[in-house]
Design a protein around this motif. Structure first.
Motif, PDB file in Angstrom:
ATOM      1  N   ASN A 259       0.835  -1.200   0.000  1.00 15.54           N
ATOM      2  CA  ASN A 259       0.000   0.000   0.000  1.00 15.54           C
ATOM      3  C   ASN A 259       0.871   1.251   0.000  1.00 15.54           C
ATOM      4  OD1 ASN A 259      -2.475  -1.354   0.092  1.00 15.54           O
ATOM      5  ND2 ASN A 259      -2.332  -1.604   2.308  1.00 15.54           N
ATOM      6  N   MET A 260       0.353   2.317  -0.590  1.00 12.37           N
ATOM      7  CA  MET A 260       1.054   3.602  -0.567  1.00 12.37           C
ATOM      8  C   MET A 260       0.462   4.465   0.546  1.00 12.37           C
ATOM      9  SD  MET A 260       1.547   4.636  -4.590  1.00 12.37           S
ATOM     10  CE  MET A 260       2.513   6.099  -4.133  1.00 12.37           C
ATOM     11  N   PRO A 261       1.267   4.903   1.486  1.00 13.03           N
ATOM     12  CA  PRO A 261       0.756   5.758   2.575  1.00 13.03           C
ATOM     13  C   PRO A 261       0.043   6.996   2.033  1.00 13.03           C
ATOM     14  CG  PRO A 261       3.006   5.056   3.032  1.00 13.03           C
ATOM     15  CD  PRO A 261       2.704   4.625   1.640  1.00 13.03           C
ATOM     16  N   GLU A 262       0.512   7.522   0.893  1.00 11.72           N
ATOM     17  CA  GLU A 262      -0.108   8.717   0.316  1.00 11.72           C
ATOM     18  C   GLU A 262      -1.565   8.442  -0.078  1.00 11.72           C
ATOM     19  OE1 GLU A 262       4.297   8.735  -0.506  1.00 11.72           O
ATOM     20  OE2 GLU A 262       2.653   7.315  -0.744  1.00 11.72           O
ATOM     21  N   ILE A 263      -1.804   7.244  -0.607  1.00  9.45           N
ATOM     22  CA  ILE A 263      -3.172   6.888  -1.002  1.00  9.45           C
ATOM     23  C   ILE A 263      -4.040   6.729   0.240  1.00  9.45           C
ATOM     24  CG2 ILE A 263      -4.601   5.149  -2.139  1.00  9.45           C
ATOM     25  CD1 ILE A 263      -2.246   4.542  -3.967  1.00  9.45           C
ATOM     26  N   GLN A 264      -3.504   6.055   1.243  1.00  9.60           N
ATOM     27  CA  GLN A 264      -4.255   5.853   2.479  1.00  9.60           C
ATOM     28  C   GLN A 264      -4.597   7.200   3.124  1.00  9.60           C
ATOM     29  OE1 GLN A 264      -1.199   3.118   4.085  1.00  9.60           O
ATOM     30  NE2 GLN A 264      -2.821   1.598   4.290  1.00  9.60           N
ATOM     31  N   ARG A 265      -3.646   8.133   3.045  1.00 10.92           N
ATOM     32  CA  ARG A 265      -3.883   9.453   3.626  1.00 10.92           C
ATOM     33  C   ARG A 265      -4.998  10.193   2.886  1.00 10.92           C
ATOM     34  NH1 ARG A 265       1.003  11.182   3.551  1.00 10.92           N
ATOM     35  NH2 ARG A 265       0.873  12.350   1.590  1.00 10.92           N
ATOM     36  N   GLU A 266      -5.006  10.104   1.549  1.00 13.90           N
ATOM     37  CA  GLU A 266      -6.041  10.778   0.768  1.00 13.90           C
ATOM     38  C   GLU A 266      -7.421  10.183   1.064  1.00 13.90           C
ATOM     39  OE1 GLU A 266      -5.769  13.482  -1.113  1.00 13.90           O
ATOM     40  OE2 GLU A 266      -3.663  13.585  -0.493  1.00 13.90           O
ATOM     41  N   VAL A 267      -7.475   8.865   1.234  1.00 17.88           N
ATOM     42  CA  VAL A 267      -8.748   8.228   1.572  1.00 17.88           C
ATOM     43  C   VAL A 267      -9.220   8.699   2.938  1.00 17.88           C
ATOM     44  CG1 VAL A 267      -9.881   6.024   2.071  1.00 17.88           C
ATOM     45  CG2 VAL A 267      -8.321   6.210   0.117  1.00 17.88           C
ATOM     46  N   LEU A 268      -8.261   8.790   3.871  1.00 14.85           N
ATOM     47  CA  LEU A 268      -8.604   9.260   5.210  1.00 14.85           C
ATOM     48  C   LEU A 268      -9.137  10.689   5.170  1.00 14.85           C
ATOM     49  CD1 LEU A 268      -8.567   8.730   8.288  1.00 14.85           C
ATOM     50  CD2 LEU A 268      -6.223   9.632   8.317  1.00 14.85           C
ATOM     51  N   TYR A 269      -8.519  11.558   4.365  1.00 15.45           N
ATOM     52  CA  TYR A 269      -8.987  12.933   4.254  1.00 15.45           C
ATOM     53  C   TYR A 269     -10.383  12.980   3.644  1.00 15.45           C
ATOM     54  CZ  TYR A 269      -4.193  14.501   5.179  1.00 15.45           C
ATOM     55  OH  TYR A 269      -2.974  14.753   5.746  1.00 15.45           O
ATOM     56  N   ALA A 270     -10.676  12.083   2.708  1.00 14.95           N
ATOM     57  CA  ALA A 270     -12.001  12.057   2.096  1.00 14.95           C
ATOM     58  C   ALA A 270     -13.060  11.646   3.107  1.00 14.95           C
ATOM     59  CB  ALA A 270     -12.008  11.096   0.907  1.00 14.95           C
ATOM     60  N   MET A 271     -12.678  10.729   4.007  1.00 13.75           N
ATOM     61  CA  MET A 271     -13.635  10.244   5.012  1.00 13.75           C
ATOM     62  C   MET A 271     -13.723  11.188   6.201  1.00 13.75           C
ATOM     63  SD  MET A 271     -12.693   6.170   4.908  1.00 13.75           S
ATOM     64  CE  MET A 271     -13.995   5.742   6.058  1.00 13.75           C
ATOM     65  N   GLN A 272     -12.630  11.870   6.498  1.00  8.50           N
ATOM     66  CA  GLN A 272     -12.611  12.802   7.621  1.00  8.50           C
ATOM     67  C   GLN A 272     -11.992  14.129   7.140  1.00  8.50           C
ATOM     68  OE1 GLN A 272     -10.680   9.583  10.294  1.00  8.50           O
ATOM     69  NE2 GLN A 272     -11.811  10.883  11.732  1.00  8.50           N
ATOM     70  N   PRO A 273     -12.762  14.946   6.444  1.00  9.40           N
ATOM     71  CA  PRO A 273     -12.247  16.197   5.848  1.00  9.40           C
ATOM     72  C   PRO A 273     -11.586  17.129   6.847  1.00  9.40           C
ATOM     73  CG  PRO A 273     -14.450  15.711   5.047  1.00  9.40           C
ATOM     74  CD  PRO A 273     -14.190  14.747   6.165  1.00  9.40           C
ATOM     75  N   GLU A 274     -11.989  17.046   8.098  1.00 10.26           N
ATOM     76  CA  GLU A 274     -11.418  17.961   9.086  1.00 10.26           C
ATOM     77  C   GLU A 274      -9.912  17.723   9.269  1.00 10.26           C
ATOM     78  OE1 GLU A 274     -13.040  14.337  11.278  1.00 10.26           O
ATOM     79  OE2 GLU A 274     -13.661  15.681   9.637  1.00 10.26           O
ATOM     80  N   LEU A 275      -9.446  16.489   8.955  1.00 17.17           N
ATOM     81  CA  LEU A 275      -8.023  16.204   9.091  1.00 17.17           C
ATOM     82  C   LEU A 275      -7.206  16.856   7.981  1.00 17.17           C
ATOM     83  CD1 LEU A 275      -8.136  12.410  10.051  1.00 17.17           C
ATOM     84  CD2 LEU A 275      -7.845  14.367  11.581  1.00 17.17           C
ATOM     85  N   ALA A 276      -7.849  17.133   6.846  1.00 19.62           N
ATOM     86  CA  ALA A 276      -7.127  17.725   5.709  1.00 19.62           C
ATOM     87  C   ALA A 276      -6.610  19.111   6.032  1.00 19.62           C
ATOM     88  CB  ALA A 276      -8.036  17.767   4.480  1.00 19.62           C
ATOM     89  N   ALA A 277      -7.289  19.793   6.957  1.00 16.53           N
ATOM     90  CA  ALA A 277      -6.862  21.145   7.322  1.00 16.53           C
ATOM     91  C   ALA A 277      -5.485  21.151   7.966  1.00 16.53           C
ATOM     92  CB  ALA A 277      -7.888  21.772   8.264  1.00 16.53           C
ATOM     93  N   ASN A 278      -5.109  20.003   8.581  1.00 16.28           N
ATOM     94  CA  ASN A 278      -3.811  19.911   9.256  1.00 16.28           C
ATOM     95  C   ASN A 278      -2.713  19.360   8.350  1.00 16.28           C
ATOM     96  OD1 ASN A 278      -5.027  20.802  11.672  1.00 16.28           O
ATOM     97  ND2 ASN A 278      -5.699  18.697  12.139  1.00 16.28           N
TER      98      ASN A 278
END
Length: 438
Positions: A259-278
């Motif tokens: 798995n690519m951590p970058e992909i996992q991070r983007e999925v996480l931001y899509a599911m929890q948009p509030e984390l994208a601000a950080n």
């Protein structure tokens, strides 16, 4: 005369070592074109792989007869070349059989053992030549090997036979000279194989025997030095690279995709948009998958150079066997060819450019080949030197899908269903158990 021979030998030996080291350095740089990856953990397991897969050739023994023949050829050629140390020292120092007075009876035993191994090498290579050119096994007749790759294997096998015959003839002439009491030819005792051949030289003059022995000595050592410099251009480079390749083999279960951590991070931001601000504002945009050899890992490129071109991967591949364009063996050969081409371009480009306008994808490997793969891991399982063509295929498919949005319609439908229904099928999650009612 002796001094002249020493000078000639030193020139030949130094030139051979120089050119081999130079080419080996180029290959190292080509391998390091790939991305860095850490593969040095769990050293006990890696040592086990090194012993079983590289030294013991464990996977070869699925076919015991072929494995035994290959082991004799491999072990015989490697062990016999221990004797090369004595020849090199004799050439440098102007001596003859330097170790004979030091080892006495043990010397006769060792050379006899080397001669027996030499016979097994000759027999094994002759059988392998017959398998390639007379029996014509399907995996050796594949178009993958058209041109130079097919000739390469024959050249190597023929060379090994010639080198072993020179070794035995040299020893037989040496024994005949010992029997005549020729100067500088130490009494060594009767060797196992050449002792049976030496009677053929009875009645020949000392001068003729010295000429035969010296010509065989020179041809043998020059042949070995030429073989050394041929290896980096041949599939038989696996003689050396099988060992580091076995050590650095990934230890995860086969079939486990990275798995690519970058992909996992983007999925996480899509599911929890509030984390994208950080998220870091200056974070580099990652490259998904691989388009060229520089996007692969150095282990992928080491795999390509360690490939034996034996074709066991393609013989086991269901896509290859059903007539698809994919051949795992060809994937590795093309990756190696691309590494060579790009490495040469970078070395010769005085402007410092690292790209020549070509890429592994499409210029060497087509989308059709990549999409034919079923990801079954048969190629990985069958490879005797732990090469993983599937990892290269998956990285290149990841690039096609995630960088170019290029995928067959069937795949796009599946991706859409997973995104909307959290499953590959076109059913609402609430209706997944509806089949029970029918």
């Amino acid at each position: 005369m002796l001094i002249a021979q020493q000078i000639m030998f030193l020139i030949a030996f130094a030139a051979a070592v120089y050119f081999f080291a130079k080419k080996a350095g180029f290959i190292r740089k080509n391998i390091l074109l790939g991305r860095d990856v850490e593969l040095n953990d769990r050293k006990d397991e890696r040592l086990r792989n090194l012993i079983l897969l590289a030294f013991g050739q464990k996977k070869m023994f699925r076919n015991p007869l072929v494995a035994v023949l290959h082991f004799f050829v491999y072990a015989g050629f490697i062990i016999i070349n221990i004797e090369i140390l004595e020849i090199i020292l004799d050439g440098i120092l102007g001596t003859h059989r330097l170790f004979a007075p030091l080892l006495v009876g043990l010397y006769t035993f060792l050379i006899s053992a080397f001669e027996i191994l030499a016979v097994t090498v000759i027999v094994g290579c002759a059988i392998f030549l017959a398998r390639r050119n007379m029996i014509k096994l399907k995996r050796f007749m594949s178009r993958d090997l058209d041109g130079w790759p097919r000739s390469d294997a024959n050249y190597i096998l023929a060379t090994e036979i010639i080198l072993m015959l020179l070794f035995l003839t040299m020893n037989a002439a040496d024994l005949a000279l010992q029997a005549q009491g020729a100067e500088h030819y130490h009494t060594t005792g009767r060797f196992a194989v050449s002792g049976l051949l030496s009677p053929m030289f009875e009645g020949m003059s000392t001068g003729s025997l010295v000429a035969i022995e010296r010509v065989c000595w020179w041809l043998h050592i020059l042949g070995v030095l030429a073989f050394l410099n041929y290896l980096p251009y041949s599939k038989h480079l696996h003689i050396m690279l099988a060992f580091p390749n076995a050590w650095y083999t990934p230890l995860e279960p086969k079939g486990k995709m990275t798995n690519m951590p970058e992909i996992q991070r983007e999925v996480l931001y899509a599911m929890q948009p509030e984390l994208a601000a950080n998220a870091p504002a200056d974070a580099a945009v990652p490259k998904f998958g691989a388009k060229d050899v520089q996007d692969l890992t150095w282990k992928n490129l080491l795999d390509a150079y360690a490939c034996t071109e034996c074709g066991r991967c393609s013989a086991a591949c269901p896509a290859t066997q059903t007539g698809k364009k994919l051949s795992p063996r060809l994937i590795m050969m093309k990756t190696r060819d691309r590494s060579e081409e790009l490495g040469a371009f970078i070395r010769n480009n005085k402007e410092g450019s690292t790209t020549d306008g070509k890429s592994l994808l499409r210029d060497y490997i087509t989308e059709e080949e990549l999409r034919a793969c079923t990801s079954c891991n048969a190629c990985v399982q069958e490879c005797p030197v732990s090469i993983n063509p599937l990892d290269i295929i998956l990285q290149m498919r990841r690039h096609l899908v995630m960088e170019e949005s290029s995928a067959p319609q069937e795949w796009n439908m599946m991706f859409s269903n997973i995104e909307n229904n959290m499953a590959p099928w076109k059913f609402s999650p609430d209706d997944r158990d509806a089949w029970i009612q029918s």
